[in-house]
Design an enzyme around this catalytic site. Structure first.
Site, short mmCIF file in Angstrom:
data_model
loop_
_atom_site.label_atom_id
_atom_site.label_comp_id
_atom_site.label_asym_id
_atom_site.label_seq_id
_atom_site.Cartn_x
_atom_site.Cartn_y
_atom_site.Cartn_z
N MET A 33 0.81 -1.22 0.00
CA MET A 33 0.00 0.00 0.00
C MET A 33 0.85 1.27 0.00
O MET A 33 0.63 2.18 -0.79
CB MET A 33 -0.92 -0.01 1.22
CG MET A 33 -1.94 1.10 1.25
SD MET A 33 -2.95 1.01 2.75
CE MET A 33 -3.73 -0.59 2.56
N LEU A 34 1.82 1.33 0.88
CA LEU A 34 2.67 2.50 0.95
C LEU A 34 3.61 2.57 -0.25
O LEU A 34 3.84 3.65 -0.79
CB LEU A 34 3.48 2.51 2.25
CG LEU A 34 4.41 3.69 2.47
CD1 LEU A 34 3.68 5.01 2.32
CD2 LEU A 34 5.09 3.59 3.83
N ASP B 220 15.85 -9.76 -1.42
CA ASP B 220 15.58 -10.32 -0.09
C ASP B 220 16.40 -9.49 0.89
O ASP B 220 17.61 -9.70 1.03
CB ASP B 220 15.96 -11.79 -0.02
CG ASP B 220 15.74 -12.40 1.36
OD1 ASP B 220 15.26 -11.67 2.27
OD2 ASP B 220 16.04 -13.60 1.54
N ALA C 93 7.95 -4.97 5.22
CA ALA C 93 7.71 -5.22 6.66
C ALA C 93 6.69 -6.32 6.84
O ALA C 93 5.87 -6.58 5.96
CB ALA C 93 7.22 -3.95 7.35
N THR D 59 6.36 2.54 13.60
CA THR D 59 4.99 2.44 14.10
C THR D 59 4.85 2.95 15.53
O THR D 59 5.83 2.99 16.29
CB THR D 59 4.54 0.97 14.06
OG1 THR D 59 3.27 0.82 14.70
CG2 THR D 59 5.53 0.07 14.79
N TYR E 289 5.75 -7.63 17.37
CA TYR E 289 5.73 -6.66 16.27
C TYR E 289 6.40 -5.36 16.71
O TYR E 289 7.29 -4.85 16.03
CB TYR E 289 4.29 -6.39 15.84
CG TYR E 289 4.15 -5.26 14.84
CD1 TYR E 289 4.67 -5.38 13.55
CD2 TYR E 289 3.52 -4.08 15.19
CE1 TYR E 289 4.57 -4.33 12.64
CE2 TYR E 289 3.40 -3.04 14.28
CZ TYR E 289 3.92 -3.17 13.01
OH TYR E 289 3.81 -2.13 12.11
#
Length: 276
Positions: A11-12, A34, A58, A99, A123
């Protein structure tokens, strides 16, 4: 300026590709590189010789990270350090996204860029590890976001699209009325990323969510109100859903270093209009 976007199918990544379209960026995803394999990634990057490495790759499924800790730490935590080492060798800028989940969510005044992290989940731990790895790059930007929404790429769909899909088959939806945070519109985040790069702001951590905060329930209310969809929303506590990972209850990111962003409601309206 030669720009490389890693994780370009997400999406980003899609939003960034559009924002940097005039620069004809290199668009790589897992098929091309990779990032967890330092030697292989180094060879590819040394050949491409980018001036800017933007890493969107991510593992973002918070609960899946609990079951796959090794994979989460490899992609979210170790890979940014790999990229930082190569960036230093190439003299390139590294842009890494992070995040609000690196915080424990106990500070109801919100979190500034220099707030002390204390992640509650694998996470969050892996993303914090990634921040520290990315900071090894001499020229780096760590950009934090939360509740990303926009055009779905190859990865998972956003909360917005999941709510719209659920409303097509259900007249009543139970949504968590808690876990307050700031939604982030992918095109707005991409534009702010370009702003950061073009204005050559100092290396460091930046918060780049849209302005304002809401609970999941508040987010859902806005989605259906703006979209003009009639659905009954039932607010429930976080305990109503079984989830493996702990979430911060209040993870509002405070922007003290960038120009003010537009409200998330305005960005949401634009997205819903474009999705019709």
């Amino acid at each position: 300026m030669r720009i490389l976007i890693i994780g370009a199918k997400g999406m980003l990544g899609i939003a960034l590709a559009e924002v940097f379209l005039d620069s004809k960026p290199l668009l790589w995803d897992r098929e091309e590189i990779d990032v967890t394999d330092f030697k292989a990634a180094n060879r590819k990057l040394q050949t491409a010789k980018p001036d800017v490495i933007i890493n969107c790759a991510a593992m973002t499924d918070v609960d899946a990270c609990e079951d796959n800790s090794k994979a989460a730490h490899a992609l979210n935590g170790e890979a940014p350090a790999n990229l930082a080492l190569v960036a230093n060798d190439l003299g390139a800028v590294l842009i890494q996204f992070s995040t609000s989940y690196i915080f424990d969510g106990r500070n109801q005044n919100g979190y500034k860029e220099d707030a002390a992290p204390m992640p509650l989940s694998v996470y969050g731990q892996s993303k914090l590890q990634g921040e520290r790895g990315a900071a090894m790059a001499k020229k780096h930007y760590i950009i934090r976001l939360d509740r990303l929404f926009g055009k779905a790429g190859a990865g998972k769909k956003s909360f917005v699209d999941k709510m719209l899909e659920a409303a097509r088959t259900q007249k009543q939806l139970r949504v968590i009325d808690g876990e307050e945070a700031c939604p982030t519109y992918a095109p707005d985040l991409a534009a702010r990323t370009r702003y950061i790069l073009e204005n050559k702001v100092p290396s460091g951590i930046y918060h780049a969510t849209n302005a304002g905060a809401c609970t999941w329930y508040g987010f859902a209310q806005a989605i259906f109100k703006i979209a003009g969809i009639g659905v009954e929303l039932i607010p429930v506590s976080a305990d109503a859903f079984v989830r493996k990972a702990a979430r911060p209850k209040y993870s509002v990111l405070l922007n003290t270093k960038l120009p003010p962003a537009r409200p998330w409601q305005e960005a949401l309206g634009e997205y819903l209009q474009s999705s019709v």
